[in-house]
Design a protein around this motif. Structure first.
Motif, short mmCIF file in Angstrom:
data_model
loop_
_atom_site.label_atom_id
_atom_site.label_comp_id
_atom_site.label_asym_id
_atom_site.label_seq_id
_atom_site.Cartn_x
_atom_site.Cartn_y
_atom_site.Cartn_z
N SER A 1 0.85 -1.18 0.00
CA SER A 1 0.00 0.00 0.00
C SER A 1 0.89 1.23 0.00
O SER A 1 1.62 1.48 0.97
CB SER A 1 -0.92 0.01 1.23
N SER B 1 0.14 4.53 0.05
CA SER B 1 -0.21 5.65 0.91
C SER B 1 0.22 5.45 2.35
O SER B 1 0.48 6.41 3.07
CB SER B 1 -1.71 5.94 0.85
N SER B 2 0.31 4.20 2.79
CA SER B 2 0.75 3.93 4.17
C SER B 2 2.18 3.39 4.22
O SER B 2 2.63 2.95 5.28
CB SER B 2 -0.22 2.96 4.85
N LYS C 1 4.92 4.95 -6.84
CA LYS C 1 3.58 5.24 -6.33
C LYS C 1 2.72 5.81 -7.45
O LYS C 1 3.19 6.60 -8.26
CB LYS C 1 3.65 6.23 -5.17
N ALA D 1 -1.01 2.06 -6.46
CA ALA D 1 -1.59 2.52 -5.20
C ALA D 1 -1.62 1.37 -4.19
O ALA D 1 -1.17 1.50 -3.06
CB ALA D 1 -2.99 3.07 -5.42
N ARG D 2 -2.16 0.24 -4.62
CA ARG D 2 -2.27 -0.95 -3.76
C ARG D 2 -1.96 -2.18 -4.61
O ARG D 2 -2.22 -2.21 -5.81
CB ARG D 2 -3.66 -1.12 -3.19
N GLU E 1 -7.68 6.16 -3.14
CA GLU E 1 -6.32 6.12 -3.70
C GLU E 1 -6.28 5.43 -5.07
O GLU E 1 -5.33 5.57 -5.82
CB GLU E 1 -5.36 5.39 -2.75
#
Length: 199
Positions: free
Chosen positions: A98, A100-101, A114, A142-143, A167
């Motif tokens: 992931s 964003s994290s 990303k 994103a994921r 996201e």
């Protein structure tokens, strides 16, 4: 977040204090990544459930795809999840990512660029190739989920999540087989109402 290595024979791993069991970890655990021999996975996952871990990724292979005892062990994993409320990714998978994290819980030490594409792949190898290709072409991820055997969390569950994930701008799925065609189509419709889906 904090990282707690669990290893019965190590005091330290990569500069982090190691614990002989997840039971000894001095904190709540959001995600456990299990990469032990198949014969130890059921016990490890049970300990995760007892620790109230919310999500468990089982990298290890040797379950339903091998039949016999492997299939029985996979059924036991599902039973543990159903009884505890824990969600399980895999087994027999490459892990999750992931952007964003900054979560990189992958077997492969590949860090994709990303971006806005989210991938769920039933093949870990093909999924890694997709991430690499996206990064090389200037797009990004994103994921990423390598869903593996999908013993507990299924392909449709990931698609439904991506449909509402802010996201994710595009969803890509590599599908080898669909066990519940109706549920898959319902999830795919939820995605395509909001964003492109490429299978």
């Amino acid at each position: 977040g904090e990282v707690y290595p669990v290893n019965p024979s190590a005091k330290e791993l990569l500069g982090f204090k190691a614990y002989p069991s997840i039971r000894q970890v001095p904190s709540d655990v959001d995600l456990a990544v299990v990469a032990v021999p198949a014969k130890h996975v059921v016990r490890s996952v049970r300990e995760c459930a007892e620790k109230d871990v919310r999500w468990c990724v089982v990298i290890t292979a040797g379950f339903k795809e091998t039949g016999g005892e492997g299939e029985r062990m996979q059924e036991e994993l599902v039973k543990i999840c159903e009884e505890s409320g824990m969600s399980l990714i895999g087994p027999n998978c490459m892990g999750v990512f992931s952007a964003s994290s900054n979560l990189h819980a992958l077997m492969n030490p590949f860090f994709p660029r990303k971006g806005g594409v989210s991938i769920v792949s039933q093949s870990g190898t093909v999924g890694m190739m997709l991430m690499d290709s996206l990064s090389q072409r200037g797009s990004g991820v994103a994921r990423f989920v390598s869903s593996g055997n999908e013993a507990h969390v299924k392909l449709a569950d990931y698609l439904e999540f991506f449909a509402s994930d802010p996201e994710t701008r595009v969803v890509v799925s590599f599908v080898e087989s669909v066990r519940d065609g109706r549920r898959f189509m319902e999830a795919a419709r939820k995605v395509t109402e909001k964003k492109p889906l490429i299978c």
